[in-house]
Design a protein around this motif. Structure first.
Motif, PDB file in Angstrom:
ATOM      1  N   TYR A 146     -14.274  12.398 -11.747  1.00 12.65           N
ATOM      2  CA  TYR A 146     -13.309  13.488 -11.787  1.00 12.65           C
ATOM      3  C   TYR A 146     -13.942  14.751 -11.225  1.00 12.65           C
ATOM      4  O   TYR A 146     -15.164  14.873 -11.194  1.00 12.65           O
ATOM      5  CB  TYR A 146     -12.856  13.761 -13.230  1.00 12.65           C
ATOM      6  N   SER A 147     -13.130  15.689 -10.831  1.00 17.53           N
ATOM      7  CA  SER A 147     -13.658  16.945 -10.283  1.00 17.53           C
ATOM      8  C   SER A 147     -14.495  17.691 -11.316  1.00 17.53           C
ATOM      9  O   SER A 147     -15.346  18.487 -10.961  1.00 17.53           O
ATOM     10  CB  SER A 147     -12.511  17.827  -9.781  1.00 17.53           C
ATOM     11  N   TRP A 148     -14.318  17.398 -12.579  1.00 15.13           N
ATOM     12  CA  TRP A 148     -15.086  18.062 -13.643  1.00 15.13           C
ATOM     13  C   TRP A 148     -16.218  17.175 -14.188  1.00 15.13           C
ATOM     14  O   TRP A 148     -16.794  17.454 -15.235  1.00 15.13           O
ATOM     15  CB  TRP A 148     -14.158  18.475 -14.788  1.00 15.13           C
ATOM     16  N   SER A 149     -16.597  16.124 -13.472  1.00 12.63           N
ATOM     17  CA  SER A 149     -17.598  15.169 -13.964  1.00 12.63           C
ATOM     18  C   SER A 149     -19.048  15.625 -13.812  1.00 12.63           C
ATOM     19  O   SER A 149     -19.953  14.862 -14.092  1.00 12.63           O
ATOM     20  CB  SER A 149     -17.442  13.823 -13.247  1.00 12.63           C
ATOM     21  N   ASN A 150     -19.278  16.831 -13.349  1.00 19.93           N
ATOM     22  CA  ASN A 150     -20.636  17.375 -13.186  1.00 19.93           C
ATOM     23  C   ASN A 150     -21.479  16.594 -12.193  1.00 19.93           C
ATOM     24  O   ASN A 150     -22.681  16.462 -12.361  1.00 19.93           O
ATOM     25  CB  ASN A 150     -21.350  17.474 -14.541  1.00 19.93           C
ATOM     26  N   TYR A 151     -20.858  16.065 -11.136  1.00 17.55           N
ATOM     27  CA  TYR A 151     -21.604  15.442 -10.047  1.00 17.55           C
ATOM     28  C   TYR A 151     -21.795  16.426  -8.905  1.00 17.55           C
ATOM     29  O   TYR A 151     -21.958  16.047  -7.770  1.00 17.55           O
ATOM     30  CB  TYR A 151     -20.874  14.210  -9.514  1.00 17.55           C
ATOM     31  N   GLY A 152     -21.776  17.686  -9.180  1.00 17.22           N
ATOM     32  CA  GLY A 152     -21.815  18.725  -8.165  1.00 17.22           C
ATOM     33  C   GLY A 152     -20.503  19.472  -8.188  1.00 17.22           C
ATOM     34  O   GLY A 152     -19.524  18.999  -8.735  1.00 17.22           O
ATOM     35  N   HIS A 153     -20.493  20.647  -7.610  1.00 20.47           N
ATOM     36  CA  HIS A 153     -19.298  21.482  -7.620  1.00 20.47           C
ATOM     37  C   HIS A 153     -18.152  20.762  -6.918  1.00 20.47           C
ATOM     38  O   HIS A 153     -18.330  20.157  -5.873  1.00 20.47           O
ATOM     39  CB  HIS A 153     -19.565  22.818  -6.941  1.00 20.47           C
ATOM     40  N   SER A 154     -16.972  20.841  -7.478  1.00 16.26           N
ATOM     41  CA  SER A 154     -15.841  20.061  -6.986  1.00 16.26           C
ATOM     42  C   SER A 154     -15.270  20.547  -5.659  1.00 16.26           C
ATOM     43  O   SER A 154     -14.351  19.948  -5.135  1.00 16.26           O
ATOM     44  CB  SER A 154     -14.726  20.023  -8.031  1.00 16.26           C
ATOM     45  N   THR A 155     -15.796  21.613  -5.093  1.00 10.88           N
ATOM     46  CA  THR A 155     -15.330  22.039  -3.775  1.00 10.88           C
ATOM     47  C   THR A 155     -16.406  21.845  -2.713  1.00 10.88           C
ATOM     48  O   THR A 155     -16.179  22.152  -1.562  1.00 10.88           O
ATOM     49  CB  THR A 155     -14.900  23.519  -3.792  1.00 10.88           C
TER      50      THR A 155
END
Length: 88
Positions: A16-25
């Motif tokens: 997910y965009s909030w999964s903390n795999y790097g900034h979602s943008t």
């Protein structure tokens, strides 16, 4: 289940965009985060190589405005090796 299925492993991932795999943008930091978290499992011919199923991915649709850098990054990652062999 047949015996040949009982002895197999398939990992499942969520992204997910909030999964903390790097900034979602920012796609490159997200790709690096995925590689560190579970992407390495897809590298062929390693002792740890196993199938991966991306069962869920998404972004906050409440704030969706048409273009979504996160979804573009997911698409980009799934079209490159080694994730191009991943099911979703």
């Amino acid at each position: 289940l047949p015996p040949f299925i009982r002895s197999k492993i398939v990992y499942e991932a969520h992204w997910y965009s909030w999964s903390n795999y790097g900034h979602s943008t920012e796609c490159d930091p997200m790709k690096a985060g995925i590689e560190e978290a579970w992407g390495y499992i897809l590298h062929l011919n390693q002792t740890y190589t196993t199938p991966m199923w991306l069962s869920e991915f998404g972004t906050n649709v409440d704030q969706f405005e048409g273009d979504d850098p996160f979804i573009d990054c997911v698409r980009s990652l799934l079209q490159t090796s080694p994730t191009s062999t991943m099911s979703w």
